[in-house]
Design a protein around this motif. Structure first.
Motif, mmCIF file in Angstrom:
data_model
loop_
_atom_site.group_PDB
_atom_site.id
_atom_site.type_symbol
_atom_site.label_atom_id
_atom_site.label_comp_id
_atom_site.label_asym_id
_atom_site.label_seq_id
_atom_site.Cartn_x
_atom_site.Cartn_y
_atom_site.Cartn_z
ATOM 1 N N ARG A 4 38.248 57.767 62.635
ATOM 2 C CA ARG A 4 39.231 57.130 61.767
ATOM 3 C C ARG A 4 39.733 55.856 62.464
ATOM 4 O O ARG A 4 40.265 55.916 63.569
ATOM 5 N N GLU A 29 35.207 55.631 59.588
ATOM 6 C CA GLU A 29 35.959 55.533 58.333
ATOM 7 C C GLU A 29 37.160 54.615 58.553
ATOM 8 O O GLU A 29 38.031 54.908 59.377
ATOM 9 N N VAL A 31 40.543 53.544 57.684
ATOM 10 C CA VAL A 31 41.607 54.211 56.930
ATOM 11 C C VAL A 31 42.808 53.310 56.681
ATOM 12 O O VAL A 31 43.761 53.719 56.008
ATOM 13 N N THR A 47 48.176 57.170 58.386
ATOM 14 C CA THR A 47 46.720 57.313 58.436
ATOM 15 C C THR A 47 46.182 58.135 59.593
ATOM 16 O O THR A 47 45.037 58.568 59.548
ATOM 17 N N PRO A 49 45.001 57.470 62.732
ATOM 18 C CA PRO A 49 43.678 57.023 63.163
ATOM 19 C C PRO A 49 43.310 57.540 64.550
ATOM 20 O O PRO A 49 44.171 57.965 65.334
#
Length: 230
Positions: A4, A29, A31, A47, A49
């Motif tokens: 992330r 990904e 985010v 998020t 991450p």
């Protein structure tokens, strides 16, 4: 599991380019994005991450301040600094604050993807040669003239074996190389590194290497070998 990632840069074209480039990796990904360091805390909360790709120069809260604030959090994500300069006092400050490494904005796309993966895996992206270059740039004098007594005292607070491992980290040796040189197992090296980080209140191996060079730059010399700090 996907890595992330959030991207923090005040230039929308840079963010768009990084999003396009990194979004093509099947294990990354994206985010979230932010245009300034002031937006980072709330974005982190939303998020969660694994990695933050952080620009340094931003108009309100710069990437250095954002990194320092971020790395004080519990379970903080790793920070990969994004910069246009490879020998810059601001990069050094970011590394001291706990950033796991840095990449240049003109780095080839595949290498930036690799850097994100490495940082997510806990493998800092910085070579000993670059560490020495940064410190020499900041000091404006030969590194040996800038021995830091406080850093030396911190290094001396380690047990003898821990200190040997710390010096090897400062030379950019991998766990396997340290194990071979000090006649111990790789798991034992990892255990020593963990204890060093805990005792000295550091975040990662990059900070160990920087402390070694602060304590006595000559101790970190590796004869010009340019292996990664990992």
């Amino acid at each position: 599991m996907s890595i992330r990632l959030i991207i923090v840069d005040d230039d929308p074209l840079v963010r768009a380019g990084l999003t396009f480039m990194l979004g093509g990796a099947d294990d990354i990904e994206i985010v979230g994005e932010a245009a300034d360091g002031a937006e980072v805390p709330a974005l982190i909360e939303r998020t969660a991450p694994d990695v933050v790709l952080m620009d340094i120069r931003m108009p309100k809260v710069d990437g250095l301040t954002a990194t320092e604030t971020l790395r004080r959090r519990q379970d903080a994500p790793e920070v990969l600094v994004l910069t246009t300069f490879h020998a810059d006092e601001q990069v050094l400050r970011a590394l001291r604050a706990g950033a796991a490494g840095f990449v240049l904005k003109d780095t080839p796309p595949a290498e930036i993807v690799t850097a994100v993966r490495r940082v997510a895996a806990g493998d800092p992206v910085l070579s000993p040669a670059v560490t020495r270059q940064l410190m020499t740039h900041v000091a404006g004098a030969p590194a040996g003239a800038r021995r830091d007594a406080a850093a030396a005292d911190r290094l001396d607070s380690l047990a003898e074996r821990e200190r040997e491992v710390a010096l090897a980290v400062g030379r950019g040796q991998s766990n396997a190389e340290i194990a071979a040189g000090l006649y111990m197992s790789v798991p034992t090296v990892k255990a020593h590194v963990s204890r060093i980080l805990a005792k000295l209140g550091l975040n990662n191996r990059v900070q160990i290497a920087l402390l070694v060079h602060d304590a006595d730059p000559a101790m970190g010399e590796d004869g010009g070998r340019g292996g990664d700090v990992r």
